[in-house]
Design an enzyme around this catalytic site. Sequence first.
Site, PDB file in Angstrom:
ATOM      1  N   THR A   1     -11.166  -2.260  -3.480  1.00 12.64           N
ATOM      2  CA  THR A   1      -9.851  -2.855  -4.092  1.00 12.64           C
ATOM      3  C   THR A   1      -9.738  -3.970  -3.954  1.00 12.64           C
ATOM      4  OG1 THR A   1      -9.005  -0.356  -4.163  1.00 12.64           O
ATOM      5  CG2 THR A   1      -7.614  -2.148  -4.339  1.00 12.64           C
TER       6      THR A   1
ATOM      7  N   ALA B   1     -11.946  -9.434   0.301  1.00 11.09           N
ATOM      8  CA  ALA B   1     -11.373  -9.201   1.380  1.00 11.09           C
ATOM      9  C   ALA B   1     -10.586 -10.999   1.714  1.00 11.09           C
ATOM     10  CB  ALA B   1     -12.363  -9.462   2.418  1.00 11.09           C
ATOM     11  N   ASP B   2      -9.255 -10.613   1.594  1.00  9.11           N
ATOM     12  CA  ASP B   2      -8.276 -11.500   1.900  1.00  9.11           C
ATOM     13  C   ASP B   2      -8.931 -12.724   2.983  1.00  9.11           C
ATOM     14  OD1 ASP B   2      -6.779  -9.698   0.198  1.00  9.11           O
ATOM     15  OD2 ASP B   2      -6.259  -9.057   1.516  1.00  9.11           O
TER      16      ASP B   2
ATOM     17  N   GLY C   1      -4.382  -6.811   0.976  1.00  9.77           N
ATOM     18  CA  GLY C   1      -3.450  -8.098   0.460  1.00  9.77           C
ATOM     19  C   GLY C   1      -3.016  -7.149  -1.421  1.00  9.77           C
TER      20      GLY C   1
ATOM     21  N   GLU D   1      -8.800   1.787   2.891  1.00 11.78           N
ATOM     22  CA  GLU D   1      -9.963   1.008   2.658  1.00 11.78           C
ATOM     23  C   GLU D   1     -10.973   0.933   4.555  1.00 11.78           C
ATOM     24  OE1 GLU D   1      -9.677  -2.965  -0.526  1.00 11.78           O
ATOM     25  OE2 GLU D   1      -8.121  -3.035   1.742  1.00 11.78           O
TER      26      GLU D   1
ATOM     27  N   LYS E   1     -11.815 -17.729   0.520  1.00  8.02           N
ATOM     28  CA  LYS E   1     -11.547 -16.443   1.368  1.00  8.02           C
ATOM     29  C   LYS E   1     -12.424 -17.116   3.156  1.00  8.02           C
ATOM     30  CE  LYS E   1      -9.798 -14.860  -2.335  1.00  8.02           C
ATOM     31  NZ  LYS E   1      -9.909 -13.230  -2.553  1.00  8.02           N
TER      32      LYS E   1
END
Length: 262
Positions: free
Chosen positions: A33, A91-92, A104, A111, A129
């Site tokens: 996502t 990934a954040d 986030g 997830e 990131k």
Amino acid sequence: MTADLSPIDRAKFVAAKRAVEYVEDGMRVGLGTGSTAAWMVKCLGELVRDEGLKFTGVATSKRTAELAQQVGVPIVTLDEARWLDLTIDGADEYDHNLHLIKGGGGALLQEKIVATASDQMIVIADISKQVEALGAFPLPVEILKFGWQTTKALVEETLVSLDVLGQTTSLRMNRDEPYITDEGNYILDLHLRRIGNPRQLSLVLNQIPGVVENGLFIDICDIVIIGNGDGSVEVRDINSGTVEHEQVDVGETDNLFADIID
């Protein structure tokens, strides 16, 4: 159309396009996502449409499931799939150990469940990131609605004794109302600035009553594919210890991708 992409969108696109090369006929694939994962889902839709790729997807959120169905990617539940060959997600933040902060977009619980039910997890991201130490991005923690203020106080009390620089927490909002996850929970964002011991923090947070799950992904990611604005990617494999640099042929995409560009 790719000539119109901003450098950041091009970086996300090439990382996603490189990642879908790992998907083979007959696989069961977890679909992440977020904005970078959306590129990946669209790339898979293009492969289904143009090359006849046959696989089954398991979505990590309602919006990913909707997007997958729009582009022709078949979706089943995790219970139906039981186990996955591969999960591809964004990934954040990620560090040199390929430890991650995720959530986030508010889907950290699903997830993490999907990623841990996979033989392999591939993270797609742009270079922004990458961090020396996790924590600059607020750490999401999914909590129950019941007694959420008590849970928030317990989390803040716990942070005092841990190796973090900040201890501020905030309830995630959606305009004037608390943000609600797909599982009907709230999210606390922990503004830690730097996490000295991610493994310890993850274990301790999950012992607090009211905490459902946290956004630290420790020892879950196997490969990170880092996209760059010039169309190149770096592929880091934590298991083999290899780092490869490649150029992705972006070509000219059609309107399948138009609604992703912000």
